[in-house]
Design a protein around this motif. Sequence first.
Motif, short mmCIF file in Angstrom:
data_model
loop_
_atom_site.label_atom_id
_atom_site.label_comp_id
_atom_site.label_asym_id
_atom_site.label_seq_id
_atom_site.Cartn_x
_atom_site.Cartn_y
_atom_site.Cartn_z
N PHE A 166 0.85 -1.19 0.00
CA PHE A 166 0.00 0.00 0.00
C PHE A 166 0.88 1.23 0.00
O PHE A 166 2.05 1.19 0.37
CB PHE A 166 -0.96 0.02 1.20
CG PHE A 166 -0.28 0.28 2.52
CD1 PHE A 166 -0.25 1.56 3.05
CD2 PHE A 166 0.35 -0.74 3.21
CE1 PHE A 166 0.38 1.81 4.25
CE2 PHE A 166 0.97 -0.50 4.41
CZ PHE A 166 0.99 0.78 4.94
N PHE A 167 0.34 2.33 -0.45
CA PHE A 167 1.06 3.60 -0.52
C PHE A 167 0.28 4.63 0.27
O PHE A 167 -0.84 4.99 -0.10
CB PHE A 167 1.22 4.04 -1.98
CG PHE A 167 2.00 3.04 -2.79
CD1 PHE A 167 3.38 3.01 -2.74
CD2 PHE A 167 1.35 2.11 -3.58
CE1 PHE A 167 4.10 2.07 -3.45
CE2 PHE A 167 2.05 1.17 -4.31
CZ PHE A 167 3.44 1.14 -4.25
N PRO A 168 0.87 5.11 1.37
CA PRO A 168 0.17 6.13 2.15
C PRO A 168 0.10 7.45 1.38
O PRO A 168 0.94 7.73 0.53
CB PRO A 168 1.04 6.27 3.41
CG PRO A 168 2.37 5.76 3.03
CD PRO A 168 2.15 4.76 1.92
N GLY A 169 -0.91 8.22 1.67
CA GLY A 169 -1.06 9.52 1.04
C GLY A 169 -1.31 10.58 2.09
O GLY A 169 -1.71 10.28 3.21
N LEU A 170 -1.06 11.82 1.74
CA LEU A 170 -1.32 12.92 2.66
C LEU A 170 -2.82 13.19 2.69
O LEU A 170 -3.44 13.40 1.66
CB LEU A 170 -0.57 14.19 2.21
CG LEU A 170 0.96 14.11 2.30
CD1 LEU A 170 1.59 15.36 1.70
CD2 LEU A 170 1.39 13.95 3.74
N GLY A 171 -3.37 13.21 3.89
CA GLY A 171 -4.79 13.45 4.03
C GLY A 171 -5.10 14.92 4.21
O GLY A 171 -5.93 15.49 3.53
N GLU A 172 -4.40 15.55 5.13
CA GLU A 172 -4.59 16.98 5.36
C GLU A 172 -3.28 17.56 5.86
O GLU A 172 -2.39 16.83 6.28
CB GLU A 172 -5.73 17.24 6.34
CG GLU A 172 -5.60 16.52 7.67
CD GLU A 172 -6.81 16.75 8.55
OE1 GLU A 172 -6.71 17.58 9.47
OE2 GLU A 172 -7.84 16.10 8.31
N THR A 173 -3.16 18.84 5.79
CA THR A 173 -1.90 19.47 6.20
C THR A 173 -1.85 19.63 7.71
O THR A 173 -2.87 19.80 8.37
CB THR A 173 -1.75 20.87 5.54
OG1 THR A 173 -2.84 21.67 5.95
CG2 THR A 173 -1.68 20.75 4.04
N HIS A 174 -0.65 19.52 8.22
CA HIS A 174 -0.39 19.67 9.65
C HIS A 174 1.05 20.12 9.79
O HIS A 174 1.90 19.70 8.99
CB HIS A 174 -0.62 18.33 10.35
CG HIS A 174 -0.56 18.42 11.84
ND1 HIS A 174 0.62 18.39 12.54
CD2 HIS A 174 -1.55 18.58 12.76
CE1 HIS A 174 0.36 18.51 13.83
NE2 HIS A 174 -0.95 18.63 13.98
N PRO A 175 1.37 20.95 10.77
CA PRO A 175 2.75 21.44 10.92
C PRO A 175 3.79 20.32 10.98
O PRO A 175 4.91 20.49 10.49
CB PRO A 175 2.71 22.22 12.24
CG PRO A 175 1.28 22.63 12.40
CD PRO A 175 0.46 21.56 11.74
N ILE A 176 3.44 19.18 11.52
CA ILE A 176 4.42 18.09 11.61
C ILE A 176 4.80 17.53 10.23
O ILE A 176 5.83 16.90 10.07
CB ILE A 176 3.89 16.98 12.55
CG1 ILE A 176 5.05 16.11 13.05
CG2 ILE A 176 2.86 16.12 11.85
CD1 ILE A 176 4.70 15.20 14.20
N LEU A 177 3.95 17.79 9.24
CA LEU A 177 4.20 17.28 7.88
C LEU A 177 4.91 18.29 6.98
O LEU A 177 5.11 17.99 5.79
CB LEU A 177 2.87 16.85 7.24
CG LEU A 177 2.14 15.71 7.95
CD1 LEU A 177 0.78 15.47 7.29
CD2 LEU A 177 2.96 14.44 7.94
#
Length: 184
Positions: A166-177
């Motif tokens: 599986f390939f994870p994807g960015l769901g929403e923005t967050h400062p840690i990302l």
Amino acid sequence: ESKLEILKTAVIAAAELLNPAFQIGVLGFDAAPTWVLPFTEAGEREEIRTGLKRLSAGGGTELYPALEEAYRGLISASAAVKHLIILSDGLVQQAPFEELVVRMAADGITVTTVAVGTDSDRELLEKIARWGGGRSYFARAVDSAPRIFASESMIVARRMLQDETFFPGLGETHPILLGFEERE
């Protein structure tokens, strides 16, 4: 050791093999079904032991009402895998088992049976397991139950494993990302 104590040992053995966050419940049935252990996390060993103390031997085997109650309990449970193990001699009154168990299976509840005793109605219990998409076991004596419950628990627990890429994807923005980019 009495049959009842062996059965309690089987439930505890199954609970010990499961992920502590998984839930386990025990529905006793003779003349009427009773939740001796409402759904409890498998890691709550003392609560499980306390609940099992309420399990007692009674007369008769009213399996159909017990199946209906198990269905009600499991359909409303918030679990990814819903599995029922029936331990019985299967010497029960005729009832529309196929219709109920097929409906359970359609709702994602698998049903496994353990026929106990050489005089058990293995044919009925094998049919119930087939209709329920589960497995059917035969135990000449109830002292085989702990091994069967342990084996069945491991089989069911393995259904939770996902062995695929599986390939994870960015769901929403967050400062840690910050600084991470999604690749295509």
